[in-house]
Design a protein around this motif. Structure first.
Motif, PDB file in Angstrom:
ATOM      1  N   ASN A 182      44.404  60.718  32.017  1.00 30.56           N
ATOM      2  CA  ASN A 182      43.770  60.136  33.209  1.00 30.56           C
ATOM      3  C   ASN A 182      42.254  60.108  33.099  1.00 30.56           C
ATOM      4  O   ASN A 182      41.549  60.319  34.086  1.00 30.56           O
ATOM      5  CB  ASN A 182      44.204  60.862  34.489  1.00 30.56           C
ATOM      6  N   LEU A 183      41.746  59.876  31.906  1.00 28.68           N
ATOM      7  CA  LEU A 183      40.312  59.753  31.683  1.00 28.68           C
ATOM      8  C   LEU A 183      39.992  58.289  31.428  1.00 28.68           C
ATOM      9  O   LEU A 183      40.732  57.606  30.717  1.00 28.68           O
ATOM     10  CB  LEU A 183      39.870  60.598  30.487  1.00 28.68           C
ATOM     11  N   ASP A 184      38.906  57.817  32.005  1.00 31.76           N
ATOM     12  CA  ASP A 184      38.495  56.433  31.806  1.00 31.76           C
ATOM     13  C   ASP A 184      37.734  56.323  30.490  1.00 31.76           C
ATOM     14  O   ASP A 184      36.664  56.924  30.346  1.00 31.76           O
ATOM     15  CB  ASP A 184      37.618  55.972  32.967  1.00 31.76           C
ATOM     16  N   PRO A 185      38.248  55.568  29.521  1.00 27.98           N
ATOM     17  CA  PRO A 185      37.566  55.445  28.231  1.00 27.98           C
ATOM     18  C   PRO A 185      36.126  54.942  28.356  1.00 27.98           C
ATOM     19  O   PRO A 185      35.283  55.274  27.529  1.00 27.98           O
ATOM     20  CB  PRO A 185      38.424  54.433  27.466  1.00 27.98           C
ATOM     21  N   LYS A 186      35.836  54.172  29.389  1.00 32.83           N
ATOM     22  CA  LYS A 186      34.474  53.657  29.582  1.00 32.83           C
ATOM     23  C   LYS A 186      33.470  54.775  29.848  1.00 32.83           C
ATOM     24  O   LYS A 186      32.275  54.583  29.656  1.00 32.83           O
ATOM     25  CB  LYS A 186      34.437  52.664  30.737  1.00 32.83           C
ATOM     26  N   ASP A 187      33.957  55.924  30.279  1.00 29.91           N
ATOM     27  CA  ASP A 187      33.067  57.060  30.532  1.00 29.91           C
ATOM     28  C   ASP A 187      32.779  57.877  29.273  1.00 29.91           C
ATOM     29  O   ASP A 187      31.870  58.707  29.276  1.00 29.91           O
ATOM     30  CB  ASP A 187      33.670  57.992  31.586  1.00 29.91           C
ATOM     31  N   TYR A 188      33.547  57.659  28.209  1.00 32.84           N
ATOM     32  CA  TYR A 188      33.445  58.496  27.018  1.00 32.84           C
ATOM     33  C   TYR A 188      33.149  57.749  25.722  1.00 32.84           C
ATOM     34  O   TYR A 188      32.609  58.329  24.795  1.00 32.84           O
ATOM     35  CB  TYR A 188      34.748  59.285  26.817  1.00 32.84           C
ATOM     36  N   LEU A 189      33.543  56.493  25.640  1.00 30.56           N
ATOM     37  CA  LEU A 189      33.441  55.748  24.386  1.00 30.56           C
ATOM     38  C   LEU A 189      32.315  54.720  24.453  1.00 30.56           C
ATOM     39  O   LEU A 189      32.219  53.953  25.410  1.00 30.56           O
ATOM     40  CB  LEU A 189      34.761  55.036  24.084  1.00 30.56           C
ATOM     41  N   PHE A 190      31.497  54.701  23.417  1.00 31.30           N
ATOM     42  CA  PHE A 190      30.353  53.807  23.390  1.00 31.30           C
ATOM     43  C   PHE A 190      30.180  53.207  22.005  1.00 31.30           C
ATOM     44  O   PHE A 190      30.607  53.776  21.005  1.00 31.30           O
ATOM     45  CB  PHE A 190      29.066  54.565  23.778  1.00 31.30           C
ATOM     46  N   TYR A 191      29.530  52.076  21.975  1.00 30.13           N
ATOM     47  CA  TYR A 191      29.161  51.369  20.750  1.00 30.13           C
ATOM     48  C   TYR A 191      27.643  51.414  20.670  1.00 30.13           C
ATOM     49  O   TYR A 191      26.951  51.215  21.663  1.00 30.13           O
ATOM     50  CB  TYR A 191      29.664  49.933  20.833  1.00 30.13           C
ATOM     51  N   TYR A 192      27.116  51.686  19.494  1.00 27.48           N
ATOM     52  CA  TYR A 192      25.657  51.789  19.323  1.00 27.48           C
ATOM     53  C   TYR A 192      25.195  50.793  18.269  1.00 27.48           C
ATOM     54  O   TYR A 192      25.776  50.700  17.195  1.00 27.48           O
ATOM     55  CB  TYR A 192      25.277  53.201  18.883  1.00 27.48           C
ATOM     56  N   ARG A 193      24.173  50.039  18.610  1.00 30.45           N
ATOM     57  CA  ARG A 193      23.493  49.192  17.628  1.00 30.45           C
ATOM     58  C   ARG A 193      22.025  49.166  17.996  1.00 30.45           C
ATOM     59  O   ARG A 193      21.667  49.013  19.155  1.00 30.45           O
ATOM     60  CB  ARG A 193      24.054  47.777  17.631  1.00 30.45           C
ATOM     61  N   ASP A 194      21.158  49.325  17.001  1.00 32.56           N
ATOM     62  CA  ASP A 194      19.726  49.305  17.301  1.00 32.56           C
ATOM     63  C   ASP A 194      19.121  47.965  16.889  1.00 32.56           C
ATOM     64  O   ASP A 194      19.818  47.075  16.390  1.00 32.56           O
ATOM     65  CB  ASP A 194      18.998  50.493  16.667  1.00 32.56           C
ATOM     66  N   SER A 195      17.830  47.829  17.096  1.00 31.76           N
ATOM     67  CA  SER A 195      17.149  46.566  16.818  1.00 31.76           C
ATOM     68  C   SER A 195      17.110  46.227  15.330  1.00 31.76           C
ATOM     69  O   SER A 195      16.861  45.082  14.972  1.00 31.76           O
ATOM     70  CB  SER A 195      15.740  46.590  17.393  1.00 31.76           C
ATOM     71  N   VAL A 201      41.783  55.183  22.852  1.00 28.22           N
ATOM     72  CA  VAL A 201      41.821  54.717  24.246  1.00 28.22           C
ATOM     73  C   VAL A 201      43.122  55.164  24.913  1.00 28.22           C
ATOM     74  O   VAL A 201      43.117  55.667  26.044  1.00 28.22           O
ATOM     75  CB  VAL A 201      41.654  53.180  24.315  1.00 28.22           C
ATOM     76  N   LYS A 202      44.240  55.010  24.224  1.00 25.94           N
ATOM     77  CA  LYS A 202      45.533  55.441  24.782  1.00 25.94           C
ATOM     78  C   LYS A 202      45.553  56.943  25.024  1.00 25.94           C
ATOM     79  O   LYS A 202      46.076  57.408  26.037  1.00 25.94           O
ATOM     80  CB  LYS A 202      46.687  55.044  23.855  1.00 25.94           C
ATOM     81  N   ASN A 203      44.983  57.719  24.093  1.00 26.32           N
ATOM     82  CA  ASN A 203      44.957  59.165  24.257  1.00 26.32           C
ATOM     83  C   ASN A 203      44.145  59.558  25.479  1.00 26.32           C
ATOM     84  O   ASN A 203      44.578  60.397  26.269  1.00 26.32           O
ATOM     85  CB  ASN A 203      44.403  59.816  22.994  1.00 26.32           C
ATOM     86  N   LEU A 204      42.963  58.986  25.637  1.00 23.51           N
ATOM     87  CA  LEU A 204      42.150  59.295  26.817  1.00 23.51           C
ATOM     88  C   LEU A 204      42.868  58.903  28.096  1.00 23.51           C
ATOM     89  O   LEU A 204      42.872  59.651  29.076  1.00 23.51           O
ATOM     90  CB  LEU A 204      40.793  58.582  26.735  1.00 23.51           C
ATOM     91  N   SER A 205      43.491  57.742  28.083  1.00 24.16           N
ATOM     92  CA  SER A 205      44.201  57.263  29.267  1.00 24.16           C
ATOM     93  C   SER A 205      45.367  58.176  29.626  1.00 24.16           C
ATOM     94  O   SER A 205      45.680  58.348  30.808  1.00 24.16           O
ATOM     95  CB  SER A 205      44.696  55.834  29.045  1.00 24.16           C
TER      96      SER A 205
END
Length: 87
Positions: free
Chosen positions: A60-73, A53-57
């Motif tokens: 000047n990149l928003d981490p919310k645009d690049y980082l995701f969490y995945y979980r399926d049913s 997150v610090k590296n992306l920031s």
């Protein structure tokens, strides 16, 4: 790919980004005790995510645009997905 997207559970994963403060609040007095702590893996995961997150920031990149969490049913999960191009 449509089958996979139907199985995704949309639930955010929260990270406590200050591992030092988290250790203090958990009453872990030193690094040796943290190594033996049953949640030491979670501390390491949090540290890695915070560094990304610090590296992306820093670029000047928003981490919310690049980082995701995945979980399926079926409760299978990927703790961190980096998606560079979503087109």
């Amino acid at each position: 790919m449509a089958n996979v997207s139907n199985r995704i559970i949309k639930a955010p994963k929260l990270y406590f980004l200050d591992t030092g403060l988290c250790a203090y609040l958990s009453k872990i007095p030193n690094a040796q005790m943290l190594e033996k702590y049953n949640l030491s893996g979670a501390f390491f995961e949090t540290y890695v995510v915070s560094e990304i997150v610090k590296n992306l920031s820093s670029f000047n990149l928003d981490p919310k645009d690049y980082l995701f969490y995945y979980r399926d049913s079926d409760q299978k999960e990927i703790d961190l997905l980096f998606v560079k191009d979503r087109s």
